[in-house]
Design a protein around this motif. Structure first.
Motif, PDB file in Angstrom:
ATOM      1  N   LEU A  30       0.834  -1.210   0.000  1.00 49.99           N
ATOM      2  CA  LEU A  30       0.000   0.000   0.000  1.00 49.99           C
ATOM      3  C   LEU A  30       0.864   1.254   0.000  1.00 49.99           C
ATOM      4  O   LEU A  30       0.557   2.241  -0.655  1.00 49.99           O
ATOM      5  CB  LEU A  30      -0.936  -0.006   1.211  1.00 49.99           C
ATOM      6  CG  LEU A  30      -2.097  -0.992   1.112  1.00 49.99           C
ATOM      7  CD1 LEU A  30      -2.860  -1.066   2.422  1.00 49.99           C
ATOM      8  CD2 LEU A  30      -3.038  -0.592  -0.014  1.00 49.99           C
TER       9      LEU A  30
ATOM     10  N   ILE B 230      -0.073   4.133  10.136  1.00 45.24           N
ATOM     11  CA  ILE B 230      -1.482   3.846  10.410  1.00 45.24           C
ATOM     12  C   ILE B 230      -1.858   2.474   9.879  1.00 45.24           C
ATOM     13  O   ILE B 230      -2.548   1.702  10.549  1.00 45.24           O
ATOM     14  CB  ILE B 230      -2.381   4.940   9.808  1.00 45.24           C
ATOM     15  CG1 ILE B 230      -2.138   6.253  10.550  1.00 45.24           C
ATOM     16  CG2 ILE B 230      -3.846   4.562   9.922  1.00 45.24           C
ATOM     17  CD1 ILE B 230      -3.065   7.347  10.159  1.00 45.24           C
ATOM     18  N   ASN B 231      -1.356   2.132   8.694  1.00 45.21           N
ATOM     19  CA  ASN B 231      -1.738   0.838   8.123  1.00 45.21           C
ATOM     20  C   ASN B 231      -1.257  -0.324   8.974  1.00 45.21           C
ATOM     21  O   ASN B 231      -1.989  -1.292   9.158  1.00 45.21           O
ATOM     22  CB  ASN B 231      -1.186   0.713   6.703  1.00 45.21           C
ATOM     23  CG  ASN B 231      -2.148   1.283   5.683  1.00 45.21           C
ATOM     24  OD1 ASN B 231      -3.340   1.376   5.953  1.00 45.21           O
ATOM     25  ND2 ASN B 231      -1.640   1.664   4.538  1.00 45.21           N
TER      26      ASN B 231
ATOM     27  N   MET C 126      -3.558  -0.587  11.948  1.00 44.10           N
ATOM     28  CA  MET C 126      -4.833  -1.196  11.568  1.00 44.10           C
ATOM     29  C   MET C 126      -4.661  -2.700  11.365  1.00 44.10           C
ATOM     30  O   MET C 126      -5.494  -3.501  11.782  1.00 44.10           O
ATOM     31  CB  MET C 126      -5.368  -0.558  10.289  1.00 44.10           C
ATOM     32  CG  MET C 126      -5.752   0.903  10.438  1.00 44.10           C
ATOM     33  SD  MET C 126      -7.067   1.106  11.648  1.00 44.10           S
ATOM     34  CE  MET C 126      -6.284   2.196  12.812  1.00 44.10           C
TER      35      MET C 126
ATOM     36  N   TYR D 240      -4.806  -4.603  14.634  1.00 41.92           N
ATOM     37  CA  TYR D 240      -6.156  -4.877  15.137  1.00 41.92           C
ATOM     38  C   TYR D 240      -6.807  -5.982  14.329  1.00 41.92           C
ATOM     39  O   TYR D 240      -7.464  -6.870  14.871  1.00 41.92           O
ATOM     40  CB  TYR D 240      -7.013  -3.609  15.083  1.00 41.92           C
ATOM     41  CG  TYR D 240      -6.645  -2.585  16.120  1.00 41.92           C
ATOM     42  CD1 TYR D 240      -6.875  -2.830  17.463  1.00 41.92           C
ATOM     43  CD2 TYR D 240      -6.057  -1.374  15.770  1.00 41.92           C
ATOM     44  CE1 TYR D 240      -6.531  -1.902  18.422  1.00 41.92           C
ATOM     45  CE2 TYR D 240      -5.709  -0.439  16.718  1.00 41.92           C
ATOM     46  CZ  TYR D 240      -5.945  -0.708  18.044  1.00 41.92           C
ATOM     47  OH  TYR D 240      -5.596   0.209  18.992  1.00 41.92           O
ATOM     48  N   ILE D 241      -6.615  -5.932  13.001  1.00 42.17           N
ATOM     49  CA  ILE D 241      -7.252  -6.935  12.148  1.00 42.17           C
ATOM     50  C   ILE D 241      -6.669  -8.316  12.452  1.00 42.17           C
ATOM     51  O   ILE D 241      -7.403  -9.299  12.577  1.00 42.17           O
ATOM     52  CB  ILE D 241      -7.065  -6.556  10.662  1.00 42.17           C
ATOM     53  CG1 ILE D 241      -7.796  -5.234  10.374  1.00 42.17           C
ATOM     54  CG2 ILE D 241      -7.578  -7.657   9.758  1.00 42.17           C
ATOM     55  CD1 ILE D 241      -7.535  -4.677   8.996  1.00 42.17           C
TER      56      ILE D 241
ATOM     57  N   ALA E 246      -7.309   8.983  10.048  1.00 40.51           N
ATOM     58  CA  ALA E 246      -7.796   8.597   8.724  1.00 40.51           C
ATOM     59  C   ALA E 246      -9.002   9.457   8.340  1.00 40.51           C
ATOM     60  O   ALA E 246      -9.138   9.864   7.179  1.00 40.51           O
ATOM     61  CB  ALA E 246      -8.164   7.120   8.710  1.00 40.51           C
TER      62      ALA E 246
ATOM     63  N   TYR F  63     -11.539  -0.881  10.782  1.00 43.18           N
ATOM     64  CA  TYR F  63     -10.101  -0.892  10.515  1.00 43.18           C
ATOM     65  C   TYR F  63      -9.836  -1.048   9.017  1.00 43.18           C
ATOM     66  O   TYR F  63      -8.965  -0.385   8.456  1.00 43.18           O
ATOM     67  CB  TYR F  63      -9.428  -2.007  11.315  1.00 43.18           C
ATOM     68  CG  TYR F  63      -9.691  -1.919  12.801  1.00 43.18           C
ATOM     69  CD1 TYR F  63      -9.388  -0.759  13.498  1.00 43.18           C
ATOM     70  CD2 TYR F  63     -10.260  -2.966  13.496  1.00 43.18           C
ATOM     71  CE1 TYR F  63      -9.630  -0.650  14.851  1.00 43.18           C
ATOM     72  CE2 TYR F  63     -10.506  -2.877  14.858  1.00 43.18           C
ATOM     73  CZ  TYR F  63     -10.200  -1.719  15.532  1.00 43.18           C
ATOM     74  OH  TYR F  63     -10.445  -1.607  16.863  1.00 43.18           O
ATOM     75  N   VAL F  64     -10.596  -1.948   8.387  1.00 37.70           N
ATOM     76  CA  VAL F  64     -10.424  -2.124   6.946  1.00 37.70           C
ATOM     77  C   VAL F  64     -10.807  -0.833   6.219  1.00 37.70           C
ATOM     78  O   VAL F  64     -10.100  -0.384   5.300  1.00 37.70           O
ATOM     79  CB  VAL F  64     -11.267  -3.316   6.440  1.00 37.70           C
ATOM     80  CG1 VAL F  64     -11.191  -3.415   4.930  1.00 37.70           C
ATOM     81  CG2 VAL F  64     -10.787  -4.609   7.072  1.00 37.70           C
TER      82      VAL F  64
ATOM     83  N   THR G  11     -10.553   2.133   7.305  1.00 37.31           N
ATOM     84  CA  THR G  11      -9.461   3.088   7.480  1.00 37.31           C
ATOM     85  C   THR G  11      -8.378   2.865   6.428  1.00 37.31           C
ATOM     86  O   THR G  11      -7.876   3.811   5.816  1.00 37.31           O
ATOM     87  CB  THR G  11      -8.852   2.934   8.882  1.00 37.31           C
ATOM     88  OG1 THR G  11      -9.892   3.059   9.835  1.00 37.31           O
ATOM     89  CG2 THR G  11      -7.799   3.978   9.134  1.00 37.31           C
ATOM     90  N   MET G  12      -8.039   1.590   6.208  1.00 40.35           N
ATOM     91  CA  MET G  12      -6.975   1.307   5.235  1.00 40.35           C
ATOM     92  C   MET G  12      -7.413   1.689   3.827  1.00 40.35           C
ATOM     93  O   MET G  12      -6.609   2.189   3.035  1.00 40.35           O
ATOM     94  CB  MET G  12      -6.601  -0.177   5.299  1.00 40.35           C
ATOM     95  CG  MET G  12      -5.965  -0.544   6.623  1.00 40.35           C
ATOM     96  SD  MET G  12      -5.533  -2.280   6.754  1.00 40.35           S
ATOM     97  CE  MET G  12      -4.235  -2.390   5.558  1.00 40.35           C
TER      98      MET G  12
END
Lengths: 382, 414
Positions: A147, A157-158, A161, A164-165, B337, B388-389, B391-392
């Motif tokens: 990305l 940030i990615n 995230m 968490y995922i 975001a 979260y997804v 946000t990405m």
């Protein structure tokens, strides 16, 4: 009078010392940072009514005071060292990898998969497990790398995230009952996966009832030297460092910056995945969603403390493991919450990150701005 | 940073492909069920005593799916550019009712509850986004919003537990957020530490300090306390249907709406706002005309931290009535975001925050309605990863290309 105008000839003793100090003290900045953090921590404990001396003696005895304590520290330090390397590799490439935690989970899930599905002799099963961890972690981290390379979306940030995922997905894999995926039907609380095969567990010495000094620390040492060699002695390492310090120059020299970014994240993820493999195969033999909570941040601290130097990470990792191991005895001796250690750790990171403070206190010359790696380059997205 | 043009499909093509895929999916799953005798009905209620729209599930989804397909296909035709753009926007808006109709198949769900939940759950994200805007407009990246929120939540609750006055708690949360911001400002502006590292340090510090605070002091004080009271606005809250949804919120929700408007007014219509933006875009030029760059940055980062602290109070004092470790659960990062989604504009960021609020609300709604895919209930963890997804996806620039303040992230050397 004339003498005074010319100024006294510098006496060799103190001036020599001052010269040496100015020259070598910068290498001691992390040590000073740790010391300052411990002093501030002691002040804080004292001010909130605790006995700081008893606390620190307990901290020392619990971490490095006895052979069993040292073994415990080493076992605790192993994942910090490996995950710290994961942050350091990314850091050298100009990327800030906050996602070690998610990468540990992604790697560990793959480890549990090959550990429960495959039947192999230990000679093959252990390497297969480690490779599975590396692949899982690398794949997970590559998402953020891709990305970043493709869209410029900031990896900070990615990766958060993705942490968490990864935790939620691991939770699902463990808790799902229709059908059972990785969860153990024999475990009523469904908090962990099935145990991995005996053949994939890392061999080690049983030091006490609960502690097994397993092979993981040797793997960690091996990885440290592998990373040091990779970064400093290979073409790939040179590309990573060039992209990290000066992307424009790297592009001008014909290096593919996007490719290098993905590669750097994949390497970082592979390392973190191996860290997860070490924990699953050496300590827990299964996976739960609370195993690695906060480890990603600890890894950042370990890497920052060592200034992303692989050899230095051995020491900062041991320090980190020691602080956490000693915290228990400190709690018993001084009646303080274990979280005091978390604050001391945060202070250490603060003083390391803002070493200008430490340099100011201990009269160490400031760094030139050329030495700094900049990672705040805006959020991308365009 | 990457100045080179992207290769591969354009964003328009990706969006078109997304709608074509979604349209085909909807049509293929619903077409066999249209016209059956016992057709399922989705009941969408508007307010508790209010009108109920009874939509035949399969037929409505078939129609919406067809529109998705048409607009997606038209978007690929260069001649139909303008029409297709309008249709794509319409399709985007229609996704929201489509999801509700799909989820409420054979059941009833309250649309107004969904809206008020979206507003409620979007509140901390919007506050975090305002905090982000204040810091970044002045040229300081604030990734520590999460940590500032967490400290605000913890210390605010502790102050409430000790004094018994909930407003003292809110005030403490704001002040503690400001204090954390002061650390960030000192590190980033004074000592010129890398702003992302400095922010991460604060996040780690916040986890340690709040954990210590909770175990050492809060646990004994007994949990489960009251939260901030609901404040219906006179007259406005009596409007049927809309009134209870929009004008019967809690104090921090109103504060959020006020702050969004105020941020916009201050940033774009006052001298201070102009100075803030000048410092964020070109500090050297601002310094040349006599603006004190450090003072502007310090002040704005402090404001940022105080707003984030208020956002923290939303968790412990307005919603839960207790403090848990890590209770902000990444909202501070999601807020960033939302800020990027809104292109560093207050109202845009508010929209982004509400989008994330919608995902949060949807997550609980889908759990309540026990939505099933392929005969098995959707695992709750899949619903939890939705924000979260999202946000990405936002960060990847699929929604809108954004360029932030030019000087954000760069320390200013006088």
């Amino acid at each position: 009078m004339a003498q005074a105008v010319e100024g006294p000839a510098p006496s060799p003793g103190p001036a020599g010392f001052r010269e040496y100090y100015a020259r070598y003290a910068p290498y001691l900045v992390p040590v000073f940072a740790v010391f300052t953090a411990l002093v501030v921590g002691a002040l804080m404990i004292g001010l909130t009514g605790g006995d700081w001396l008893a606390a620190y003696i307990g901290l020392w005895e619990g971490s490095f005071g006895t052979p069993v304590a040292i073994a415990n520290t080493v076992v605790r330090a192993t994942p910090f060292i490996i995950a710290g390397l994961a942050v350091a590799v990314a850091f050298k490439s100009g990327l800030f990898n906050i996602g070690a935690e998610g990468q540990l989970y992604a790697g560990s899930v793959c480890v549990v998969l090959v550990g429960t599905l495959l039947q192999l002799p230990p000679v093959f099963h252990i390497p297969v497990g480690i490779i599975a961890g590396a692949i899982g972690g690398a794949a997970w981290a590559s998402i953020a790398g891709f990305l970043k390379a493709r869209t410029g979306a900031h990896e900070v940030i990615n990766t958060i995230m993705l942490n968490y995922i990864a935790i939620r997905l691991t939770d699902w894999l463990i808790k799902s009952k229709t059908p059972y995926l990785l969860g153990d039907p024999a475990d009523p609380s469904s908090a962990r996966t099935m145990y991995i095969a005996e053949t994939m567990r890392l061999p080690g010495f049983r030091v006490s009832d609960t502690i097994v000094l397993h092979l993981g620390i040797l793997i960690a040492f091996g990885l440290v030297f592998l990373v040091a060699w990779l970064l400093n002695r290979t073409t790939i390492g040179f590309e990573l460092r060039t992209v990290g310090s000066n992307p424009s120059a790297a592009r001008y020299a014909g290096m593919s910056v996007p490719r290098t970014i993905v590669l750097a994240m994949a390497c970082a993820g592979a390392l973190a995945g191996i860290g997860g493999a070490g924990e699953v195969m050496g300590v827990r033999y299964a996976l739960s969603t609370d195993f690695f909570s906060g480890l990603g941040f600890d890894a950042i601290a370990v890497a920052l403390l060592a200034r992303a130097n692989p050899i230095g990470i051995i020491f900062s990792g041991l320090l980190w493991g020691g602080l956490l191991t000693g915290a228990r005895l400190m709690q018993v001796r001084a009646g303080l919450s274990i979280d005091v250690i978390k604050i001391v750790q945060a202070l250490i990171i603060m003083f390391v990150a803002a070493d200008q403070i430490v340099r100011f206190i201990y009269r160490i010359p400031q760094r030139s701005s050329a030495e700094e790696t900049m990672i705040s380059r805006g959020w991308g997205g365009g | 940073m990457m100045a080179t043009r992207r290769r591969g499909p354009t964003r328009r093509q990706i969006v078109a492909g997304f709608f074509i895929g979604l349209g085909l999916l909807l049509i293929s799953t619903t077409i066999s069920r249209v016209g059956q005798a016992d057709s399922t009905i989705s009941k969408l209620a508007f307010g508790v005593p209010g009108p109920v729209v009874q939509a035949p599930t399969a037929l409505s989804l078939l129609l919406i799916g067809s529109l998705f397909l048409v607009s997606g296909a038209l978007a690929l035709v260069p001649a139909a550019r303008r029409v297709a753009t309008w249709l794509l926007w319409a399709s985007t808006v229609l996704i929201f009712p489509a999801v509700l109709i799909w989820a409420a198949a054979g059941k009833q769900t309250n649309v107004m509850t969904m809206i008020s939940e979206t507003l409620r759950l979007g509140t901390p994200i919007a506050l975090g986004a305002m905090a982000g805007i204040w810091a970044e407009r002045s040229g300081v990246i604030n990734i520590a919003i999460e940590g500032m929120m967490l400290s605000g939540a913890a210390f605010g609750f502790a102050a409430f537990a000790f004094t018994g006055n909930i407003w003292v708690g809110v005030l403490t949360a704001v002040l503690v957020g400001g204090l954390m911001a002061l650390i960030h400002a000192t590190l980033a502006i004074q000592f010129k530490t890398d702003q992302i590292i400095s922010g991460t340090v604060i996040n780690i510090l916040a986890i340690g300090v709040t954990g210590y605070l909770r175990r050492q002091f809060i646990v004994d004080s007994g949990g489960g306390r009251v939260t901030l009271p609901q404040v219906p606005i006179p007259l406005l809250s009596d409007i049927p249907i809309l009134g209870p949804t929009l004008f019967n919120g809690k104090p921090i929700f109103y504060a959020m709406v006020t702050l969004v408007v105020l941020t916009h007014l201050v940033l774009f219509f006052t001298r201070w706002g102009l100075r803030t933006r000048a410092v964020g875009e070109n500090p050297r030029a601002a310094d040349t005309v006599g603006i004190n760059v450090y003072r502007v940055r310090y002040t704005d980062v402090l404001i940022s931290g105080m707003i984030a602290g208020l956002g923290g109070a939303w968790f412990s004092l307005e919603t839960v009535g207790n403090f848990d470790d890590g209770m902000t659960a990444g909202k501070g990062f999601i807020a960033l975001a939302a800020m990027i989604f809104g292109k560093w504009m207050p109202f845009g960021a508010f929209g982004g925050a509400m989008l994330f609020g919608y995902f949060e609300a949807l997550q609980t709604r889908l759990q309540i309605l026990k939505v099933e895919i392929g005969g098995a209930p959707v695992p709750v963890q899949f619903l939890q990863i939705l924000p979260y997804v999202a946000t990405m996806v936002v960060l990847a620039g699929l929604i809108g290309r954004a360029v932030g303040p030019a000087a954000a992230g760069k320390p200013y050397e006088k």
